[in-house]
Design a protein around this motif. Structure first.
Motif, PDB file in Angstrom:
ATOM      1  N   ALA A 167       0.831  -1.207   0.000  1.00 22.20           N
ATOM      2  CA  ALA A 167       0.000   0.000   0.000  1.00 22.20           C
ATOM      3  C   ALA A 167       0.865   1.256   0.000  1.00 22.20           C
ATOM      4  O   ALA A 167       0.565   2.246  -0.686  1.00 22.20           O
ATOM      5  N   GLY A 168       1.980   1.190   0.765  1.00 17.18           N
ATOM      6  CA  GLY A 168       2.907   2.323   0.755  1.00 17.18           C
ATOM      7  C   GLY A 168       3.533   2.525  -0.619  1.00 17.18           C
ATOM      8  O   GLY A 168       3.656   3.652  -1.107  1.00 17.18           O
ATOM      9  N   ASP A 221       0.949   4.076  -2.893  1.00 18.82           N
ATOM     10  CA  ASP A 221       0.811   5.529  -2.696  1.00 18.82           C
ATOM     11  C   ASP A 221       1.962   6.278  -3.363  1.00 18.82           C
ATOM     12  O   ASP A 221       1.757   7.313  -4.021  1.00 18.82           O
ATOM     13  N   GLU A 222       3.190   5.750  -3.196  1.00 16.62           N
ATOM     14  CA  GLU A 222       4.346   6.409  -3.804  1.00 16.62           C
ATOM     15  C   GLU A 222       4.245   6.400  -5.327  1.00 16.62           C
ATOM     16  O   GLU A 222       4.496   7.415  -5.985  1.00 16.62           O
ATOM     17  N   GLN A 249       1.545   6.051  -7.194  1.00 17.28           N
ATOM     18  CA  GLN A 249       0.453   6.905  -7.655  1.00 17.28           C
ATOM     19  C   GLN A 249       0.847   8.373  -7.602  1.00 17.28           C
ATOM     20  O   GLN A 249       0.482   9.155  -8.484  1.00 17.28           O
ATOM     21  N   ALA A 250       1.614   8.751  -6.554  1.00 14.44           N
ATOM     22  CA  ALA A 250       2.081  10.138  -6.461  1.00 14.44           C
ATOM     23  C   ALA A 250       3.031  10.463  -7.605  1.00 14.44           C
ATOM     24  O   ALA A 250       2.967  11.547  -8.204  1.00 14.44           O
TER      25      ALA A 250
END
Length: 438
Positions: free
Chosen positions: A183-184, A187-188, A190-191
């Motif tokens: 999940a981390g 997020d990275e 996707q950013a």
């Protein structure tokens, strides 16, 4: 009449030429830089799109890892459910999902390993998961084996002691850690994809803006050049367009000036209707322009049935005077051939006066009516020489200055007179070609 402007402050010829070159160079440099920036931004945009695609693939990879983790956990839970059902009921039907789930676990774990091969941390966690799963399978197999052997109490006791539950809880915690890690990463990634997408759109917007600027500039430049072409000689309009306002200052230089005039045009106007006269004058001007271009001259302007031709534009050359003399001889010969082809029309006669010397050239007038012209005494003398061809009955008169500047190799000339030209006090020698050279 062309007259010199008294008191007009002018820079030297080379200063003007240097300024012209600098302005033109700046225009070319700016346009080149613009197209280079356009190409660079296009490359950035394409690279951004490709990287964005790579980022999207990374997001899909993370989603697939999460899905495989869920399937691994689900297969273990299915095995546990089948094991408990068999221990409680001694019904062999519960062993079918127990066996199938273990095969599914192996398939999903292998696929999960392939997905995290590039992630050392997840690979380490996967090794722990495999060890826990092996331990859990041993515990499940032991209880199933006891139940099959008829030891229902021993099998139930293993389940009641909760060792299998503790192992399963450890597996759930480990899967949760791996999911949080993914999940981390998600997020990275996707950013990063969002930043790249923003950069790509910014690059695209910059490319579109730059294209609009270049297109607008090109349209304005084309309009500006077209406007100049309406008023300026064709040979000069493109070069003068790059010079911006510098040529409003003008420059002094040496050049050869040729005045051409047609004799008897009034009689022709009386004998021809307006349309025929227009066609005739167009034919005459076309011949003048063709010979002028052939000899490297610029038709500054047409004056009714005459023309002002300058040799030394857009830049002076050492043979300006020689080319002007050759132009005069060629034009007389072309007109003579034209007369031979005329069907009974009165012969056309012309006069050409040529002088060489210092003059002013530049743009005069307002923005709505610009005119590139040459001014000065050199222009006046050339005009007086053309007028003097009538009095002396010759087609060409050339000043001493023009003949000297032309040097050798321009044929033989005879002196016509040293009488001062009309409107001038000083005497000067002027010449005409010998008949064998005309």
């Amino acid at each position: 009449m062309h007259t010199a402007k008294g008191g007009h402050t002018l820079k030297g010829f080379w200063d003007t030429m240097l300024r012209f070159t600098i302005v033109r160079s700046r225009t070319v440099t700016w346009m080149s830089a613009g197209f280079a920036a356009l190409i660079l931004m296009t490359v950035i945009a394409v690279a951004g799109f490709l990287y964005q695609q790579h980022g999207s693939d990374a997001v899909r990879h993370t989603v697939e890892v999460d899905a495989r983790l869920s399937r691994v956990l689900s297969s273990l839970q299915d095995a546990e459910t089948g094991q408990r059902g068999f221990v409680i009921s001694d019904d062999e039907a519960f062993l079918a999902p127990y066996i199938d789930s273990r095969a599914a676990f192996d398939r999903n774990l292998d696929r999960l390993r392939d997905l995290v091969l590039d992630n050392p941390e997840q690979l380490a966690q996967l090794s722990r998961l495999r060890a826990f799963a092996k331990q859990f399978e041993v515990e499940l197999d032991t209880s199933v084996a006891l139940r099959r052997a008829g030891d229902a109490a021993g099998s139930a006791r293993l389940v009641t002691e909760g060792q299998g539950k503790r192992t399963m809880d450890a597996i759930r915690a480990l899967v949760q850690e791996m999911e949080q890690h993914e999940a981390g990463l998600l997020d990275e990634r996707q950013a990063v994809v969002s930043r790249i997408a923003l950069a790509v759109w910014a690059a695209v917007a910059a490319v579109v803006t730059l294209l609009a600027v270049l297109a607008t500039t090109a349209v304005r430049e084309a309009g500006r050049r077209a406007s100049l072409a309406r008023f300026l000689p064709e040979e000069l309009s493109d070069q003068l367009a790059d010079a911006d306002d510098s040529l409003r200052v003008g420059r002094r230089q040496n050049a050869a000036v040729a005045f051409v005039d047609m004799r008897g045009s009034t009689t022709l106007a009386e004998n021809l209707d307006p349309h025929e006269l227009s066609v005739f004058l167009t034919s005459f001007r076309r011949r003048v322009m063709r010979i002028a271009r052939l000899r490297g001259g610029v038709v500054d302007k047409f004056l009714g049935d005459g023309a002002l031709v300058v040799f030394g534009l857009p830049e002076p050359r050492p043979d300006d005077a020689a080319r002007a003399l050759a132009f005069a001889k060629d034009l007389v010969e072309v007109i003579a051939r034209w007369n031979v082809k005329s069907d009974g029309q009165p012969p056309i006669r012309i006069g050409v006066g040529i002088h060489y010397g210092d003059l002013f050239c530049g743009i005069i007038g307002e923005d709505t009516r610009l005119e590139f012209t040459v001014l000065g005494d050199t222009v006046n003398v050339a005009a007086r020489l053309e007028q003097a061809t009538k009095a002396h009955g010759v087609p060409i008169l050339v000043s001493q200055a023009a003949r000297d500047a032309a040097g050798k190799g321009v044929g033989r000339w005879r002196e016509v007179s040293r009488t001062p030209l009309r409107g001038r006090a000083e005497a000067m020698a002027y010449f005409t070609p010998l008949e064998s050279d005309e």
